[in-house]
Design a protein around this motif. Structure first.
Motif, PDB file in Angstrom:
ATOM      1  N   UNK A  72       0.821  -1.205   0.000  1.00 45.32           N
ATOM      2  CA  UNK A  72       0.000   0.000   0.000  1.00 45.32           C
ATOM      3  C   UNK A  72       0.855   1.256   0.000  1.00 45.32           C
ATOM      4  N   UNK A  73       2.023   1.189   0.651  1.00 44.86           N
ATOM      5  CA  UNK A  73       2.930   2.336   0.637  1.00 44.86           C
ATOM      6  C   UNK A  73       3.457   2.628  -0.769  1.00 44.86           C
ATOM      7  N   UNK A  74       3.529   1.627  -1.610  1.00 45.63           N
ATOM      8  CA  UNK A  74       3.998   1.805  -3.000  1.00 45.63           C
ATOM      9  C   UNK A  74       2.874   2.266  -3.938  1.00 45.63           C
ATOM     10  N   UNK A  75       1.686   2.534  -3.393  1.00 46.72           N
ATOM     11  CA  UNK A  75       0.535   3.100  -4.097  1.00 46.72           C
ATOM     12  C   UNK A  75       0.081   2.239  -5.297  1.00 46.72           C
ATOM     13  N   UNK A  76      -0.628   1.165  -5.027  1.00 48.54           N
ATOM     14  CA  UNK A  76      -1.182   0.369  -6.128  1.00 48.54           C
ATOM     15  C   UNK A  76      -2.302   1.134  -6.837  1.00 48.54           C
ATOM     16  N   UNK A  77      -2.274   1.069  -8.150  1.00 44.56           N
ATOM     17  CA  UNK A  77      -3.292   1.751  -8.958  1.00 44.56           C
ATOM     18  C   UNK A  77      -3.750   0.798 -10.068  1.00 44.56           C
TER      19      UNK A  77
END
Length: 746
Positions: A72-77
């Protein structure tokens, strides 16, 4: 519910791609996850008072939780492509062919589809697209609204109609096509080439299948397989494919098929059909006098059967008055020849011209039409030999004919398209040196060498092979079991001759059985335009001599074999069409083949057809054009708008030809009326669309906007904040604490 948990529509997930948008390197994420897993493992390893199973379970839960938090810290999109609202066109193509008028519960398929679209989906789609309506049958046309749907069309051409609609993509941003159809394509417009053209536009085609995929209480005569010509006063076998649909899959029904020539009943047969499958049956039909048999095959209708048009099919059978010419050549008089000639004389469609050597340099001729025919012995030039449709070589050593005549025989088969039959004999086949002749490449077997002594006396029985059971040449009775019995009970042969090893293209119709050993007896193969046959016995006369006078098996076999040899040989001038019956197709393609007496193609000719339309209309002159395929071939397209029988004549200095074709109206759409789901699914899959049913139609409004055609925009949708992620985190941590509570390890 799905969007409540995942925020975005299900179609965004199906069509989008997952990415990590933080910009941080992935190797760092992998390293941190590995470190977290190692830390959890180290911590739990020190708690030796916990059983191993409990430590592993807790380790999995804790590691998964930490890994999820790090991801989540790596920002899944989710990166998706979606059409821009109100800036694209969606084509809705409505099948308005006659098959869409079929239906159940008092409502047609067309009405069902329109009702389902107007119940909400069309309004929803109009919020995202400019919806353009089309109707199609044999061609597509714009449609103002569903109230303007035209009368049912006589043919369905899905491929042609789609291409017409897709051509609008060059002038407007076409994002997709919603094809509403039962898939009953009968215009041959969905060929592999046409499908590739459709897919090349890059526009997804979503298909909405309407109509039941199986019929109910319906008989359908799917096809009639029968040759286009047959000799007069004979019998031919028509192979029928009949489908019976009923409510119960394994139901059965007894019915009857009747065959009419015009209005005259010429054959009938009782049938026992099984539901849910195609039943293959064979019906023997008499050919009668020379002329054209305008046949109609009709099944009795079932009680309360709605569609009765598909119970009948038509077929044209040409019965030419011209006789087939067969040349028989033998190096000595033999009883076998006498009985072959007797069988041929009973058939008015055959002329057996024979040349039998009686003494040195002296021949006995029979069946000739003039004093000049065969007066110089076996033909020495192409024009003389090519006048025959088939050649039979009896007990003839290879050295009897010159090398030029060997080459001429090879050309007779390859170029002329004639049939060649080699009979057994003490000086024939391998014993006659044919294994080293110019004919060897044409033969269906590798003949033994001359020194092998292959011709032997001794009783041998005759048996059918699997291929023989299907061949018209070896059909002594219509029923398979009775046919096999008639062959098994024939008197034994007095001699046999080895035919050698079979070549890959050889077809064995009969076998000899002697001393528990089987050997090929009647074998053939195609070569060039013609075919070569070999019969490994010279004693079929026993079938007549040792049978009652009324037993006609010998004569029937030889007449059928002679026709098998000769009937496939083309004429120097020939006319043909791809079929004789044209259902709801006003354009008939006709091809002519022009050759000279040596069967060399005639180029640069200007042939003209004379067409006599039905109802004794005025003759029409129809010029033909040279075909790009080969010299000597010419084509023409006949416009045949009116139903009925069309006679087409061609007159040339090298000969005349005639064919007849029949145009039928209001027929094609009443066959194969079941929904052809396979066609619709393949069309959708090849273009990037999906197949839908009326039950799943509401979901189409969410799927179609995710298109890669038209004017699109790329969207990046964050996934870290979707409720499902927090639910998953709570489940992981909650599961861990519940397990700890259960185990008493808080």
């Amino acid at each position: 519910m799905f969007e409540l948990l995942f925020t975005h529509p299900v179609w965004a997930y199906r069509n989008g791609s997952l990415r990590l948008a933080s910009g941080a390197p992935l190797w760092l994420l992998a390293a941190l996850i590995s470190a977290a897993v190692a830390l959890v493992a180290f911590t739990l390893a020190r708690r030796e008072f916990l059983p191993l199973a409990q430590r592993v379970t807790l380790g999995v839960l804790q590691s998964t939780l930490l890994a999820l938090l790090l991801v989540l810290l790596w920002r899944p999109v989710l990166q998706v492509e979606r059409v821009r609202e109100r800036e694209n066109v969606l084509a809705v193509a409505l099948d308005a062919s006659a098959s869409m008028a079929h239906g159940q519960s008092g409502q047609s398929r067309l009405q069902e589809a329109v009702t389902a679209l107007q119940a909400g989906p069309l309004t929803e789609l109009a919020r995202s697209f400019e919806v353009r309506l089309f109707s199609f049958a044999d061609a597509a046309a714009p449609l103002a609204d569903f109230q303007q749907v035209p009368a049912p069309g006589a043919q369905t051409r899905i491929g042609d109609s789609l291409l017409t609609i897709l051509q609008t993509a060059s002038s407007v941003p076409l994002a997709g096509v919603l094809l509403v159809s039962d898939g009953a394509e009968n215009g041959a417009s969905l060929t592999e080439e046409r499908l590739a053209q459709i897919a090349a536009y890059g526009v997804p085609i979503h298909t909405l299948g309407v109509g039941a995929e199986t019929g109910s209480n319906d008989l359908e005569l799917e096809s009639v397989r029968l040759g286009s010509s047959a000799p007069p006063h004979s019998r031919v076998a028509a192979e029928l494919a009949i489908r019976y649909d009923a409510a119960q899959p394994e139901a059965t029904v007894d019915t009857e098929v009747r065959v009419y020539d015009g209005e005259t009943l010429i054959a009938a047969k009782k049938l026992h059909l099984i539901a849910g499958r195609t039943n293959n049956v064979t019906v023997e039909v008499p050919t009668g006098d020379s002329g054209v048999r305008d046949m109609r095959f009709a099944l009795d209708t079932l009680p309360q059967e709605r569609n009765v048009i598909n119970n009948a099919r038509r077929h044209l059978l040409s019965v030419p008055a011209a006789r087939r010419n067969v040349l028989y050549f033998d190096a000595e008089p033999r009883w076998e020849y006498k009985f072959i000639r007797r069988a041929a004389e009973l058939d008015r469609g055959l002329r057996l011209a024979s040349l039998v050597k009686t003494t040195q340099n002296k021949f006995y001729r029979q069946g000739v039409t003039s004093s000049a025919e065969l007066s110089d012995g076996f033909p020495k030039d192409a024009a003389s030999l090519f006048a025959y449709d088939a050649v039979i070589l009896g007990n003839v050593p290879a050295t009897t004919l010159t090398g030029e005549q060997h080459e001429l025989l090879a050309r007779f088969v390859d170029q002329r398209g004639g049939g060649l039959l080699l009979l057994a004999g003490r000086n024939a086949l391998g014993a006659g040196g044919w294994s080293t002749s110019a004919l060897m490449p044409l033969l269906p077997t590798h003949l033994p060498e001359r020194s092998a002594g292959t011709f032997t006396a001794g009783n041998a029985q005759t048996q059918l092979t699997v291929y023989g059971e299907q061949s018209l040449v070896t059909r002594l009775d219509q029923e398979g079991a009775q046919n096999a019995k008639l062959w098994q009970t024939l008197p034994a042969l007095a001699d046999t001759q080895s035919l050698g090893r079979l070549k890959p293209g050889a077809v064995v119709l009969l076998e000899s059985l002697a001393a528990q050993r089987r050997a090929p007896l009647l074998v053939w193969q195609r070569y060039g335009r013609g075919a070569v046959w070999m019969l490994g016995t010279a004693s079929t006369l026993r079938w007549q001599m040792r049978s009652p006078a009324e037993d006609q098996r010998h004569e029937l076999f030889w007449r059928q074999l002679l026709h098998g040899l000769a009937d496939a040989a083309p004429s120097a001038v020939a006319l043909s069409s791809d079929r004789s019956i044209f259902d709801d197709e006003p354009r008939v393609q006709i091809e002519a083949v022009l050759r000279n007496a040596r069967y060399e193609p005639i180029a640069n000719a200007t042939p003209t057809l004379t067409v006599l339309p039905p109802q004794s209309g005025e003759p029409i002159a129809l010029p033909m054009q040279a075909s790009p395929e080969a010299d000597g071939r010419y084509t023409a397209t006949l416009d045949a708008p009116a139903a009925g029988l069309y006679r087409v004549d061609l007159a040339t200095p090298n000969g005349n030809a005639q064919i007849q074709v029949r145009r039928e109206n209001g027929v094609a759409e009443h066959f194969a009326t079941r929904q052809n789901r396979a066609v619709l699914e393949r069309l959708a899959a090849m273009t990037g669309g999906r197949y839908w049913t009326l039950a799943t139609l509401p979901a189409v409004t969410g799927a179609i906007p995710y298109s890669r055609a038209g004017i699109i925009e790329r969207q990046t949708l964050d996934l870290w904040s979707v409720p499902a992620v927090f639910v998953l985190l709570l489940l992981l941590k909650g599961t861990e604490w519940l397990l700890r509570l259960k185990w008493g390890r808080l």
